[in-house]
Design an enzyme around this catalytic site. Sequence first.
Site, PDB file in Angstrom:
ATOM      1  CB  CYS A 134       3.175  11.731  -9.028  1.00  0.00           C
ATOM      2  SG  CYS A 134       4.446  11.751  -8.023  1.00  0.00           S
ATOM      3  CE  LYS A 192       1.763   9.852  -1.928  1.00  0.00           C
ATOM      4  NZ  LYS A 192       2.029   9.844  -3.088  1.00  0.00           N
ATOM      5  NE  ARG A 232       6.218   3.672  -2.785  1.00  0.00           N
ATOM      6  CZ  ARG A 232       6.952   4.472  -1.688  1.00  0.00           C
ATOM      7  NH1 ARG A 232       8.008   3.825  -1.334  1.00  0.00           N
ATOM      8  NH2 ARG A 232       6.521   5.354  -1.035  1.00  0.00           N
ATOM      9  NE  ARG A 256       7.439   7.732  -3.343  1.00  0.00           N
ATOM     10  CZ  ARG A 256       8.073   6.963  -4.573  1.00  0.00           C
ATOM     11  NH1 ARG A 256       9.070   7.542  -4.988  1.00  0.00           N
ATOM     12  NH2 ARG A 256       7.457   6.051  -5.242  1.00  0.00           N
ATOM     13  CD  GLU A 303       2.422  19.675   3.589  1.00  0.00           C
ATOM     14  OE1 GLU A 303       1.880  20.099   2.479  1.00  0.00           O
ATOM     15  OE2 GLU A 303       3.529  19.283   3.767  1.00  0.00           O
ATOM     16  CE  LYS A 335      -1.381   7.236  -1.359  1.00  0.00           C
ATOM     17  NZ  LYS A 335      -1.031   7.619  -2.670  1.00  0.00           N
ATOM     18  CB  SER A 348      -1.678  -0.661  -2.285  1.00  0.00           C
ATOM     19  OG  SER A 348      -0.525  -0.157  -1.728  1.00  0.00           O
TER      20      SER A 348
HETATM   21  C1  PBG Z   1       2.431   8.327  -6.525  1.00  0.00           C
HETATM   22  C2  PBG Z   1       1.456   7.452  -5.522  1.00  0.00           C
HETATM   23  C3  PBG Z   1       1.769   6.582  -4.610  1.00  0.00           C
HETATM   24  C4  PBG Z   1       0.419   6.402  -4.303  1.00  0.00           C
HETATM   25  C5  PBG Z   1      -0.610   6.836  -4.911  1.00  0.00           C
HETATM   26  N1  PBG Z   1       0.097   7.838  -5.921  1.00  0.00           N
HETATM   27  C6  PBG Z   1       2.906   5.782  -3.909  1.00  0.00           C
HETATM   28  C7  PBG Z   1       3.900   6.483  -3.453  1.00  0.00           C
HETATM   29  O1  PBG Z   1       3.999   7.743  -2.847  1.00  0.00           O
HETATM   30  O2  PBG Z   1       4.724   5.729  -3.432  1.00  0.00           O
HETATM   31  C8  PBG Z   1       0.066   5.010  -3.216  1.00  0.00           C
HETATM   32  C9  PBG Z   1      -1.240   4.473  -3.493  1.00  0.00           C
HETATM   33  C10 PBG Z   1      -1.458   3.186  -2.825  1.00  0.00           C
HETATM   34  O3  PBG Z   1      -0.596   2.590  -1.925  1.00  0.00           O
HETATM   35  O4  PBG Z   1      -2.589   2.577  -3.051  1.00  0.00           O
HETATM   36  N2  PBG Z   1       3.103   9.443  -5.886  1.00  0.00           N
HETATM   37 ZN    ZN Z   2       5.007  10.243  -6.971  1.00  0.00          ZN
END
Ligand code: PBG
Ligand code: ZN
Length: 321
Positions: A116, A191, A201, A213, A229, A244, A270
């Site tokens: 990413c 996601k 973040r 986002r 998706e 996710k 997280s």
């Molecule tokens: C980046 C990404 C994110 C996570 C994994 N890859 C965060 C987002 O989309 O802001 C989240 C992981 C987590 O919260 O543990 N694209």
């Molecule tokens: Zn990202």
Amino acid sequence: MNRTRRLRKTENIRRLVRENRLHVDDLIYPIFIEEGRGIETEIESMPGVKRFSLDTISKELDEVTSLGIPAVLLFGIPTAKDEIGSETWNDQGIIQKGIRFIKKHYPKLYIITDVCFCEYTSHGHCGIIHNNDVDNDATLVNIAKQVISHANAGAHMVAPSGMMDGMIAAIREALDETGFYDLPIMSYAVKYASAYYGPFRDAADSTPTFGDRRTYQMDPSNRDEALREATFDDQEGADILMVKPALAYLDIIRDLKNNFDRPLACYNVSGEYAMIKAAGEKGWIDEDRVMMESLLSMKRAGADIIITYFAKDAARLLQKT
Ligand code: PBG
Ligand code: ZN
């Protein structure tokens, strides 16, 4: 009378009729690698999780490997950000150096890279910005560069998390063209635009500086769209599909399990981790039991693989039983 309690009498009969089990083989541990030296920074909202530089990361990797956790998912925290996240395809970038380091010192560990841009862009979005929004097709060009750089450094698997349309096809094509036809893709296929990513973040320094986002991640209200998706990513050649977050989306995990013949992963994110840790620290819940019950619920919902910050804690508990 139908007596279901007959099969619950003792631990041994309960073991015999147990339908789902958590195993260390199910787990992927996310790791944050930061450019620099001597770094071992606690992430306040994720107790027990740290950002490491390559000179301090060995004890973490020693622990992961000695617990028998099969794979890590790498996130990079660079020193330099720019508008397009060009550091992501720098062959001397932090992820690329991290991959080479791990391969050299932990040759058995399976290395998956998160693909990413949000940790690498000055604005914190997951791609190139045009007219205040992420430009899908322009971003695909750079995703291909990033993936090839990870592959050249020796990544075993790539996991694109940006929710760009056509990203799996673009990645598959780029990998095949450069001879990496054997390198699998785990797609963050479904996601959601979730508030559960908050602690991540902070950890990855990837909060968008403007907007959110929601033009690329999914609306938490939608269930049918998840099948759409996943269908596209399945057709484009994703080897593993992922949902996710996990806990608030167990219905989606089950939907994908029932509809796709691919290994299914979920990301125990997280915020889910932070909630259990915080309530555990306060003594309001039994942290270990709530952790295991939560991870088990993901397996019961249909996940074959769980990406989780609890991987080490869970593996430790599993060794005891
Ligand atoms: C980046 C990404 C994110 C996570 C994994 N890859 C965060 C987002 O989309 O802001 C989240 C992981 C987590 O919260 O543990 N694209
Ligand atoms: Zn990202």
